[in-house]
Every structure is written in structure tokens, then in C-alpha cells.
Design a protein around this motif. Structure first.
Motif, mmCIF file in Angstrom:
data_model
loop_
_atom_site.group_PDB
_atom_site.id
_atom_site.type_symbol
_atom_site.label_atom_id
_atom_site.label_comp_id
_atom_site.label_asym_id
_atom_site.label_seq_id
_atom_site.Cartn_x
_atom_site.Cartn_y
_atom_site.Cartn_z
ATOM 1 N N HIS A 123 20.283 57.634 105.562
ATOM 2 C CA HIS A 123 20.263 57.035 104.229
ATOM 3 C C HIS A 123 21.372 55.989 104.169
ATOM 4 O O HIS A 123 22.478 56.228 104.656
ATOM 5 C CB HIS A 123 20.473 58.090 103.143
ATOM 6 C CG HIS A 123 19.375 59.087 103.103
ATOM 7 N ND1 HIS A 123 19.570 60.403 103.412
ATOM 8 C CD2 HIS A 123 18.055 58.955 102.819
ATOM 9 C CE1 HIS A 123 18.421 61.046 103.314
ATOM 10 N NE2 HIS A 123 17.494 60.186 102.956
ATOM 11 N N LEU A 124 21.038 54.875 103.579
ATOM 12 C CA LEU A 124 21.995 53.781 103.443
ATOM 13 C C LEU A 124 22.102 53.375 101.986
ATOM 14 O O LEU A 124 21.172 53.605 101.202
ATOM 15 C CB LEU A 124 21.545 52.561 104.249
ATOM 16 C CG LEU A 124 21.315 52.756 105.741
ATOM 17 C CD1 LEU A 124 19.863 53.028 106.019
ATOM 18 C CD2 LEU A 124 21.772 51.558 106.525
ATOM 19 N N LEU A 125 23.232 52.760 101.653
ATOM 20 C CA LEU A 125 23.385 52.175 100.330
ATOM 21 C C LEU A 125 23.903 50.762 100.493
ATOM 22 O O LEU A 125 24.585 50.437 101.463
ATOM 23 C CB LEU A 125 24.313 53.014 99.449
ATOM 24 C CG LEU A 125 25.770 53.149 99.833
ATOM 25 C CD1 LEU A 125 26.601 52.027 99.224
ATOM 26 C CD2 LEU A 125 26.290 54.472 99.330
ATOM 27 N N LYS A 126 23.501 49.931 99.547
ATOM 28 C CA LYS A 126 23.942 48.536 99.554
ATOM 29 C C LYS A 126 25.115 48.430 98.591
ATOM 30 O O LYS A 126 24.977 48.686 97.397
ATOM 31 C CB LYS A 126 22.808 47.609 99.124
ATOM 32 C CG LYS A 126 23.098 46.148 99.318
ATOM 33 C CD LYS A 126 21.855 45.348 98.984
ATOM 34 C CE LYS A 126 22.004 43.899 99.349
ATOM 35 N NZ LYS A 126 20.757 43.161 99.018
ATOM 36 N N GLU A 127 26.265 48.092 99.152
ATOM 37 C CA GLU A 127 27.489 48.013 98.366
ATOM 38 C C GLU A 127 28.162 46.681 98.671
ATOM 39 O O GLU A 127 28.386 46.360 99.845
ATOM 40 C CB GLU A 127 28.388 49.189 98.747
ATOM 41 C CG GLU A 127 29.563 49.416 97.855
ATOM 42 C CD GLU A 127 30.276 50.713 98.197
ATOM 43 O OE1 GLU A 127 30.260 51.607 97.357
ATOM 44 O OE2 GLU A 127 30.842 50.799 99.310
ATOM 45 N N ASP A 128 28.446 45.931 97.648
ATOM 46 C CA ASP A 128 29.054 44.601 97.823
ATOM 47 C C ASP A 128 28.246 43.738 98.787
ATOM 48 O O ASP A 128 28.796 43.027 99.627
ATOM 49 C CB ASP A 128 30.500 44.717 98.300
ATOM 50 C CG ASP A 128 31.391 45.448 97.306
ATOM 51 O OD1 ASP A 128 31.164 45.299 96.087
ATOM 52 O OD2 ASP A 128 32.296 46.174 97.747
ATOM 53 N N GLY A 129 26.921 43.853 98.704
ATOM 54 C CA GLY A 129 26.028 43.033 99.523
ATOM 55 C C GLY A 129 25.836 43.497 100.950
ATOM 56 O O GLY A 129 25.144 42.834 101.715
ATOM 57 N N GLN A 130 26.437 44.640 101.333
ATOM 58 C CA GLN A 130 26.313 45.138 102.707
ATOM 59 C C GLN A 130 25.671 46.521 102.712
ATOM 60 O O GLN A 130 25.979 47.360 101.864
ATOM 61 C CB GLN A 130 27.678 45.217 103.375
ATOM 62 C CG GLN A 130 28.317 43.878 103.601
ATOM 63 C CD GLN A 130 29.591 44.006 104.416
ATOM 64 O OE1 GLN A 130 30.330 44.967 104.295
ATOM 65 N NE2 GLN A 130 29.825 43.025 105.267
ATOM 66 N N TRP A 131 24.801 46.754 103.701
ATOM 67 C CA TRP A 131 24.155 48.048 103.861
ATOM 68 C C TRP A 131 25.054 48.953 104.697
ATOM 69 O O TRP A 131 25.396 48.625 105.826
ATOM 70 C CB TRP A 131 22.783 47.890 104.530
ATOM 71 C CG TRP A 131 21.782 47.333 103.569
ATOM 72 C CD1 TRP A 131 21.389 46.034 103.466
ATOM 73 C CD2 TRP A 131 21.068 48.049 102.562
ATOM 74 N NE1 TRP A 131 20.476 45.900 102.460
ATOM 75 C CE2 TRP A 131 20.243 47.134 101.890
ATOM 76 C CE3 TRP A 131 21.038 49.390 102.171
ATOM 77 C CZ2 TRP A 131 19.405 47.509 100.835
ATOM 78 C CZ3 TRP A 131 20.195 49.762 101.131
ATOM 79 C CH2 TRP A 131 19.395 48.825 100.479
ATOM 80 N N LYS A 132 25.454 50.086 104.111
ATOM 81 C CA LYS A 132 26.335 51.053 104.763
ATOM 82 C C LYS A 132 25.612 52.399 104.878
ATOM 83 O O LYS A 132 24.906 52.824 103.962
ATOM 84 C CB LYS A 132 27.620 51.264 103.952
ATOM 85 C CG LYS A 132 28.445 50.008 103.762
ATOM 86 C CD LYS A 132 29.141 49.627 105.027
ATOM 87 C CE LYS A 132 30.078 48.452 104.799
ATOM 88 N NZ LYS A 132 30.921 48.205 105.935
#
Length: 145
Positions: A123-132
Motif C-alpha cells: 500500500h502506498l500513499l501520495k504525500e507532498d506529490g510523492q508516492w511512499k
């Protein structure tokens, strides 16, 4: 009539932009997962860590079926300092994006060593324009696969 044509053009343009955004997200998601797994195998923690969220939860099933310990980023760094390197040219990593909704995504990674393969659900999340990567759960493949 001009208003209808203008509305259709705007709609088509917005759909094209949305499709472009999805393609960019898919590319960024795949890149984040490649950064994670390739650098994990090559014991390059700093590069791998760039794709991980600080609150990463990583765990899975051990070969005996028991649940592994948790591997937050710091524990992964310790593990990587002791395991053998597995060079990129020998890796066989396959990524399938299962879904993207807003700022979250799910993917499946098929990976492993030549004699031990496994699947990771990520699972990833997009934070500040980046996928982590925020969550990883794996299970080893049966030996005959």
C-alpha cells in the motif's frame, strides 16, 4: 450550438488530463516499488528508504506459516547490514498496480531469490506529490512454484 461544442471540448480536455495524471501516478508508483525492492536486495538502505514512509509497517508469513516480526525502516536497515547482496541483473521483480484512489494505491510485487520466491502486497500513499510505501505484507510461494 457553440456552447455545446465548447462544453464537449472542455469535457474531452479534462478527461485527457485525468488520463495523463493516472499514467503519471502509475509510473511514479511503479518507480517507488522498484526503488524499494531493488535497493533492498542490493543492501542500499538510503536509496530504499527514499521510497518508504516513516510509519512503514512491513511483515509477512514466515516459511513455517508463522507471522514475522515487524520491520519498520530502522529494523530493515539492521537486516540489510547482515544479509548477502543480490545484484539487480539477477533480480526478477514483477509489479502489478491493483488500484489507485485519490492519494492511495495498492500493488502486488512478485519477487525473491532464485530458490525462494514470494509475493508482497504493498500500500502506498501520495504525500507532498510523492508516492511512499506505508504497508507491506508478504507470503512465500510454495517451493514448487
Amino acid at each position: 450550438m457553440k456552447i455545446k461544442i465548447t462544453l464537449i471540448v472542455i469535457l474531452l480536455f479534462s478527461l485527457a488530463i485525468k488520463a495523463q495524471d493516472r499514467k503519471l501516478d502509475s509510473t511514479a508508483i511503479t518507480s517507488s516499488i522498484h526503488t524499494y525492492i531493488e535497493n533492498f536486495f542490493e543492501n542500499n538502505f538510503e536509496a530504499m528508504n527514499s521510497s518508504l514512509h516513516p510509519r512503514l509497517a512491513k511483515r509477512g508469513f514466515n516459511p513455517d506459516g508463522s507471522l514475522s516480526e515487524d520491520f519498520p525502516p530502522g529494523k530493515l536497515k539492521e537486516l540489510m547490514a547482515t544479509k548477502p547482496k543480490f545484484e539487480l541483473r539477477h533480480q526478477q521483480n514483477t509489479i502489478d498496480i491493483l488500484g489507485v484512489f485519490g492519494n492511495m494505491a495498492s500493488a502486488r510485487l512478485r519477487t525473491g531469490y532464485p530458490n525462494q520466491r514470494w509475493t508482497e502486497y504493498i500500500h502506498l500513499l501520495k504525500e507532498d506529490g510523492q508516492w511512499k510505501i506505508i504497508n507491506v505484507f508478504w507470503e512465500f510461494s510454495p517451493k514448487n512454484n
